[in-house]
Design an enzyme around this catalytic site. Structure first.
Site, PDB file in Angstrom:
ATOM      1  N   ASN A 171      -3.927  -0.299  -2.648  1.00  0.00           N
ATOM      2  CA  ASN A 171      -3.291   0.621  -2.295  1.00  0.00           C
ATOM      3  C   ASN A 171      -2.074   0.318  -2.215  1.00  0.00           C
ATOM      4  OD1 ASN A 171      -2.768   2.934  -0.277  1.00  0.00           O
ATOM      5  ND2 ASN A 171      -4.410   3.675   1.237  1.00  0.00           N
ATOM      6  N   ASP A 172      -1.357  -0.321  -0.821  1.00  0.00           N
ATOM      7  CA  ASP A 172      -0.496  -0.480  -1.112  1.00  0.00           C
ATOM      8  C   ASP A 172       0.452  -0.821  -2.191  1.00  0.00           C
ATOM      9  OD1 ASP A 172      -0.153   0.222   1.820  1.00  0.00           O
ATOM     10  OD2 ASP A 172      -0.669  -2.410   2.267  1.00  0.00           O
ATOM     11  N   THR A 173      -0.110  -1.580  -2.757  1.00  0.00           N
ATOM     12  CA  THR A 173       0.905  -2.001  -3.943  1.00  0.00           C
ATOM     13  C   THR A 173       1.124  -1.240  -5.265  1.00  0.00           C
ATOM     14  OG1 THR A 173      -1.609  -2.938  -4.705  1.00  0.00           O
ATOM     15  CG2 THR A 173      -0.312  -4.752  -3.929  1.00  0.00           C
TER      16      THR A 173
END
Lengths: 461, 115
Positions: free
Chosen positions: A387-389
């Protein structure tokens, strides 16, 4: 040559093996040999210690070593690869604890009146840093094992309280230096343990690996301090090696996350969850949920598919199923590779370990910088539990907490497919624009189940 | 400052530089194994723990030394075994994607996702 000289030479051999081992561990080809070399050096160091003159209680030493081995080997062998980070934390913590106990024991066994101030300083440093590393690692273990929340724990006046405990510790250190009091060393031990806990509490799960690396470095320094106290060259060399290389490694890791070390340690990053839990965000945008059949067909008729794995893949133990899907696509002539973010998983390099476990060959793994240009020509970016990456706000939104973190450009692919459990945000606790992108299809559910369905769909297509 | 201390301090400073130099070029895929490997190396505190227990005079020192040896042994064996397991996962390059895996040591199935 006297016996003492031979023993010291053996310690030198061990120290050299540790240096060569670190060198080996820096290259994929020689890494395993490097680790075995360090183990051999360690065996030499332990073996010659038995030959030390005036070594009493040999029976007790052996019993303690047998207990440690009987607990440590099964624990290290049976732990799942996904739980590796917390295992490293645990083994680091006990090392720090051992260093603190060694320093304390050496101190209470000596006559305080005859101890030089610098000796006391070495002891105090060993106790403070070793115990901090012990307590901090223990809490890191508890966090990663999800026995408590992985989110940062914050409370009112946190920084003030932490600073107060820190100042109190320094006060005790000064008092011990002046009085050489053995009673105060126990107070210092207690304060250092508290300090370790309150230091780690505000650090979120995603940042804990960087923290473990830092604590690893601390333990190295504590071991070096014990080495000064015991007048042992091999302890000083090995401890300092780990202390110095650990500091550098910690910096490399935080650079890979695009954040500074103070920011990771003191900002309680991700303590506020800003995203909504529903499939519709606050401003009314909705996401497109697809079926495995549709996506399977899309994948089967693509020319280039990039799989972007994240921690969700590890949690679902889906690395083997991901390989099945990749193999099914490769068999159809689709160009498939994995794009690995440096901090995918729970530790830098963790994802590579997990995929290697599933026998994914090296050539199919591409690091972020090599993968990003390829993504522009990819038909599908398949995001499995990441997600964040892949969050474009790291590039586009200056106010975002992850702004500046290098990301994998999943958004430049023609289609984006997210395999996700829910709309819950990642560790950073922020909403991901990409989920609402018109090019994006969501497949909700456990990554492993969804991948199985995709394999079936691809084989049917 | 005594000569002995100066000697140790010299070793300390030089080892610090070696530690930084020796890992200055490490690919990010090896960050985790490297951390784990260096974690095992600071298990050398076992040598210190043995010396402390081996020279204990009182019951308290014995008890503390005993604890230190257990903790340090955990650090050493756990550290090396975990690192070796991680590195064991990195297969040599020549393996074809569909080829059967080389014979694995018996602990392999327990590691993975079979559960």
């Amino acid at each position: 040559m006297s016996r003492g000289t031979v023993i010291d030479l053996c310690y030198l051999v061990a120290a050299v093996s540790f240096i060569l081992a670190l060198k080996g561990l820096s290259s994929p080809k020689r890494a395993r040999a490097g680790n075995l070399l360090a183990a051999a050096g360690m065996a030499v160091a332990i073996g010659v210690t038995f030959a030390q003159p005036h070594l009493d209680h040999v029976g007790l030493i052996v019993i303690a070593m047998v207990i440690g081995t009987a607990v440590g080997v099964p624990a290290a062998r049976l732990v799942k690869m996904t739980a590796m980070p917390q295992m490293v934390a645990a083994f680091n913590g006990v090392g720090g604890g051992a260093a603190a106990v060694v320093s304390i024991t050496e101190f209470i066994g000596s006559d305080p009146k005859q101890v030089a101030t610098y000796k006391v300083l070495e002891v105090v440093f060993g106790v403070l840093v070793g115990a901090l590393s012990f307590a901090g690692s223990a809490l890191a273990f508890v966090k990663l094992q999800e026995l408590i929340t992985t989110r940062p724990v914050v409370y009112p006046a946190q920084q003030m309280i932490n600073a107060a405990v820190g100042v109190a510790s320094l006060g005790i250190v000064l008092a011990i230096l002046i009085t050489s009091s053995t009673a105060l060393i126990w107070v210092l031990l207690a304060l250092a343990l508290i300090l370790g806990v309150i230091f780690v509490l505000p650090i979120g799960g995603a940042d804990v690996p960087v923290l473990i690396s830092l604590l690893n470095s601390f333990t190295g320094l504590a071991v070096a301090a014990s080495g000064f106290t015991l007048n042992s060259n091999v302890l000083v060399v090995a401890g300092t090696l780990v202390g110095a290389s650990g500091m550098l490694l910690t910096r490399m890791m935080s650079t890979a996350m695009g954040r500074s070390l103070p920011n990771i340690l003191f900002s309680a990053f991700g303590s506020v969850v800003t995203a909504s839990g529903a499939t519709e965000s606050a401003d009314g945008r909705s996401v497109r949920a697809g079926t495995a059949e549709d996506v399977g067909t899309l994948l089967a008729y693509s020319r280039k598919v990039v799989i972007i794995p994240g921690y969700g893949l590890a949690v679902a133990q889906a690395q083997h199923t991901a390989k099945e899907l990749a193999d099914a696509l490769l068999a159809r002539g689709v160009d498939v590779f994995y794009a690995i973010h440096p901090v995918a998983g729970r530790m830098p390099g963790h994802m590579n370990v997990l995929l290697a476990e599933a026998n994914v060959p090296y050539e199919e793994l591409k690091e972020m910088d090599d993968a990003n240009p390829e993504l522009a020509t990819a038909d599908v970016a398949l995001v499995v539990g990441a997600n964040d990456t892949v969050n474009p706000s790291a590039r586009n939104t200056p106010g975002s907490p992850i702004y500046g973190m290098p990301i994998i450009n999943a958004d430049s692919a023609e289609n984006i497919v997210f395999l996700k459990r829910s709309m819950r945000p990642g560790f950073a606790g922020i909403d991901n624009e990409l989920l609402y992108d018109p090019k994006t299809t969501m497949l909700f559910g456990d990554a492993k189940d969804t991948l199985k369905k995709l394999v079936a769909a691809v084989n049917k297509a | 400052m005594t000569n002995g201390l100066l000697e140790l301090f010299t070793i300390f400073i030089l080892a610090g530089f070696v530690g930084i130099e020796v890992i200055s070029k490490v690919p990010s895929i090896l960050h985790t194994p490297l951390m784990s490997g260096s974690n095992a190396i600071h298990g050398v505190i076992l040598v210190g723990s043995m010396i402390v227990l081996g020279s204990a005079h009182t019951g308290a020192e014995e008890a503390l030394g005993f604890i230190a040896v257990i903790l340090a042994t955990l650090n050493v064996v756990g550290g090396f075994v975990v690192t070796d397991r991680m590195l064991h996962m990195f297969k040599p390059r020549q393996a074809p994607p569909s080829g059967p895996a080389a014979p694995e040591p018996p602990e392999k199935p327990a590691d993975g996702s079979a559960v």
